[in-house]
Design a protein around this motif. Structure first.
Motif, PDB file in Angstrom:
ATOM      1  N   SER A 190       0.822  -1.210   0.000  1.00 31.67           N
ATOM      2  CA  SER A 190       0.000   0.000   0.000  1.00 31.67           C
ATOM      3  C   SER A 190       0.858   1.263   0.000  1.00 31.67           C
ATOM      4  O   SER A 190       0.523   2.247  -0.666  1.00 31.67           O
ATOM      5  CB  SER A 190      -0.973   0.001   1.176  1.00 31.67           C
ATOM      6  OG  SER A 190      -0.298   0.143   2.398  1.00 31.67           O
ATOM      7  N   MET A 191       1.980   1.241   0.699  1.00 28.44           N
ATOM      8  CA  MET A 191       2.858   2.409   0.699  1.00 28.44           C
ATOM      9  C   MET A 191       3.486   2.625  -0.682  1.00 28.44           C
ATOM     10  O   MET A 191       3.656   3.760  -1.123  1.00 28.44           O
ATOM     11  CB  MET A 191       3.945   2.275   1.767  1.00 28.44           C
ATOM     12  CG  MET A 191       3.445   2.407   3.189  1.00 28.44           C
ATOM     13  SD  MET A 191       2.728   4.036   3.563  1.00 28.44           S
ATOM     14  CE  MET A 191       0.984   3.703   3.423  1.00 28.44           C
ATOM     15  N   VAL A 192       3.797   1.539  -1.366  1.00 30.96           N
ATOM     16  CA  VAL A 192       4.306   1.647  -2.743  1.00 30.96           C
ATOM     17  C   VAL A 192       3.233   2.248  -3.636  1.00 30.96           C
ATOM     18  O   VAL A 192       3.507   3.147  -4.451  1.00 30.96           O
ATOM     19  CB  VAL A 192       4.781   0.272  -3.273  1.00 30.96           C
ATOM     20  CG1 VAL A 192       5.042   0.322  -4.768  1.00 30.96           C
ATOM     21  CG2 VAL A 192       6.023  -0.187  -2.526  1.00 30.96           C
ATOM     22  N   GLU A 228       2.869   5.843  -2.980  1.00 31.20           N
ATOM     23  CA  GLU A 228       4.025   6.532  -3.582  1.00 31.20           C
ATOM     24  C   GLU A 228       3.756   6.817  -5.061  1.00 31.20           C
ATOM     25  O   GLU A 228       4.125   7.861  -5.584  1.00 31.20           O
ATOM     26  CB  GLU A 228       5.283   5.675  -3.410  1.00 31.20           C
ATOM     27  CG  GLU A 228       6.562   6.331  -3.836  1.00 31.20           C
ATOM     28  CD  GLU A 228       7.174   7.234  -2.776  1.00 31.20           C
ATOM     29  OE1 GLU A 228       7.921   8.144  -3.163  1.00 31.20           O
ATOM     30  OE2 GLU A 228       6.926   7.044  -1.579  1.00 31.20           O
ATOM     31  N   LEU A 229       3.083   5.880  -5.723  1.00 27.88           N
ATOM     32  CA  LEU A 229       2.752   6.064  -7.142  1.00 27.88           C
ATOM     33  C   LEU A 229       1.640   7.092  -7.340  1.00 27.88           C
ATOM     34  O   LEU A 229       1.620   7.793  -8.359  1.00 27.88           O
ATOM     35  CB  LEU A 229       2.329   4.730  -7.766  1.00 27.88           C
ATOM     36  CG  LEU A 229       3.401   3.643  -7.825  1.00 27.88           C
ATOM     37  CD1 LEU A 229       2.792   2.323  -8.286  1.00 27.88           C
ATOM     38  CD2 LEU A 229       4.547   4.061  -8.726  1.00 27.88           C
ATOM     39  N   VAL A 230       0.729   7.199  -6.377  1.00 32.13           N
ATOM     40  CA  VAL A 230      -0.406   8.113  -6.491  1.00 32.13           C
ATOM     41  C   VAL A 230       0.017   9.561  -6.244  1.00 32.13           C
ATOM     42  O   VAL A 230      -0.478  10.474  -6.893  1.00 32.13           O
ATOM     43  CB  VAL A 230      -1.536   7.697  -5.514  1.00 32.13           C
ATOM     44  CG1 VAL A 230      -2.626   8.742  -5.440  1.00 32.13           C
ATOM     45  CG2 VAL A 230      -2.126   6.360  -5.937  1.00 32.13           C
ATOM     46  N   THR A 231       0.938   9.779  -5.303  1.00 38.02           N
ATOM     47  CA  THR A 231       1.368  11.146  -5.007  1.00 38.02           C
ATOM     48  C   THR A 231       2.382  11.605  -6.051  1.00 38.02           C
ATOM     49  O   THR A 231       3.086  10.796  -6.648  1.00 38.02           O
ATOM     50  CB  THR A 231       1.989  11.245  -3.595  1.00 38.02           C
ATOM     51  OG1 THR A 231       3.067  10.325  -3.488  1.00 38.02           O
ATOM     52  CG2 THR A 231       0.962  10.959  -2.518  1.00 38.02           C
ATOM     53  N   VAL A 266      -7.645   4.805  -0.866  1.00 40.93           N
ATOM     54  CA  VAL A 266      -6.995   5.459  -2.013  1.00 40.93           C
ATOM     55  C   VAL A 266      -8.010   6.344  -2.738  1.00 40.93           C
ATOM     56  O   VAL A 266      -7.708   7.482  -3.115  1.00 40.93           O
ATOM     57  CB  VAL A 266      -6.374   4.426  -2.981  1.00 40.93           C
ATOM     58  CG1 VAL A 266      -5.915   5.079  -4.278  1.00 40.93           C
ATOM     59  CG2 VAL A 266      -5.218   3.702  -2.322  1.00 40.93           C
ATOM     60  N   PHE A 267      -9.217   5.824  -2.928  1.00 39.32           N
ATOM     61  CA  PHE A 267     -10.277   6.608  -3.565  1.00 39.32           C
ATOM     62  C   PHE A 267     -10.542   7.887  -2.775  1.00 39.32           C
ATOM     63  O   PHE A 267     -10.699   8.961  -3.354  1.00 39.32           O
ATOM     64  CB  PHE A 267     -11.560   5.773  -3.706  1.00 39.32           C
ATOM     65  CG  PHE A 267     -12.717   6.551  -4.233  1.00 39.32           C
ATOM     66  CD1 PHE A 267     -12.767   6.926  -5.571  1.00 39.32           C
ATOM     67  CD2 PHE A 267     -13.761   6.918  -3.389  1.00 39.32           C
ATOM     68  CE1 PHE A 267     -13.837   7.668  -6.057  1.00 39.32           C
ATOM     69  CE2 PHE A 267     -14.826   7.658  -3.869  1.00 39.32           C
ATOM     70  CZ  PHE A 267     -14.874   8.032  -5.210  1.00 39.32           C
ATOM     71  N   ALA A 268     -10.577   7.778  -1.445  1.00 40.52           N
ATOM     72  CA  ALA A 268     -10.802   8.950  -0.601  1.00 40.52           C
ATOM     73  C   ALA A 268      -9.678   9.969  -0.776  1.00 40.52           C
ATOM     74  O   ALA A 268      -9.928  11.178  -0.804  1.00 40.52           O
ATOM     75  CB  ALA A 268     -10.923   8.529   0.864  1.00 40.52           C
ATOM     76  N   SER A 326      -7.480  10.392   6.544  1.00 34.20           N
ATOM     77  CA  SER A 326      -7.087   8.983   6.453  1.00 34.20           C
ATOM     78  C   SER A 326      -7.485   8.203   7.700  1.00 34.20           C
ATOM     79  O   SER A 326      -8.046   7.107   7.609  1.00 34.20           O
ATOM     80  CB  SER A 326      -5.584   8.853   6.235  1.00 34.20           C
ATOM     81  OG  SER A 326      -5.210   9.350   4.990  1.00 34.20           O
ATOM     82  N   VAL A 327      -7.218   8.776   8.865  1.00 36.83           N
ATOM     83  CA  VAL A 327      -7.541   8.096  10.121  1.00 36.83           C
ATOM     84  C   VAL A 327      -9.054   8.006  10.300  1.00 36.83           C
ATOM     85  O   VAL A 327      -9.602   6.932  10.586  1.00 36.83           O
ATOM     86  CB  VAL A 327      -6.878   8.809  11.325  1.00 36.83           C
ATOM     87  CG1 VAL A 327      -7.416   8.277  12.644  1.00 36.83           C
ATOM     88  CG2 VAL A 327      -5.366   8.647  11.262  1.00 36.83           C
ATOM     89  N   GLY A 328      -9.743   9.125  10.124  1.00 33.00           N
ATOM     90  CA  GLY A 328     -11.195   9.133  10.303  1.00 33.00           C
ATOM     91  C   GLY A 328     -11.908   8.174   9.367  1.00 33.00           C
ATOM     92  O   GLY A 328     -12.753   7.373   9.803  1.00 33.00           O
TER      93      GLY A 328
END
Length: 137
Positions: A28-30, A33-36, A91-93, A125-127
């Motif tokens: 998920s972190m990878v 990284e691709l999304v940002t 990710v959608f959020a 993200s947390v909420g």
């Protein structure tokens, strides 16, 4: 100890869930990284607090979603499937957050160490991880 008894052992089961979630967290972190548009870990290494807040929120969010998935689903494949579904909602959020802030670019503001944006990103993200987690359990 029989083969079945080994796999039904609580310690083995916990180690299995832990290992799978850590692997899913790395994946998920990878993907994040691709999304940002910036390099998360490079920004964090350089002291960017906004990116650290946003990344920390993503890590917490993903782990929280998998926590709900482990709690609710008995088999490892089912837990992984629901956890990944929950992750895709997170990710959608993130993409929706970027879209719903037309007055500024979330990635650009985070890259520029705008800590207010980093904190809001963490909070979202947390909420949402609690809402997503409750919906998949």
């Amino acid at each position: 100890m029989t083969k079945t008894a080994f796999w039904n052992n609580s310690f083995v089961e916990a180690a299995g869930f832990f290992s799978v979630v850590v692997l899913c967290l790395i994946v998920s972190m990878v993907l994040f990284e691709l999304v940002t548009k910036y390099k998360n870990w490079e920004q964090i290494k350089n002291g960017n607090v906004a990116v650290a807040l946003a990344t920390g929120g993503k890590i917490f969010g993903v782990c929280n979603i998998f926590r709900y998935s482990i709690e609710r689903h008995n088999s490892l494949p089912e837990m992984i499937l629901w956890g990944l579904f929950g992750f895709s909602l997170l990710v959608f959020a993130y993409i929706l957050f970027e879209f719903l802030t037309p007055k500024f670019n979330v990635d650009k503001e985070s890259e520029n160490d705008n800590r207010s944006v980093g904190f809001i990103s963490l909070t979202i993200s947390v909420g949402l991880s609690f809402v997503i987690g409750a919906s998949i359990s």
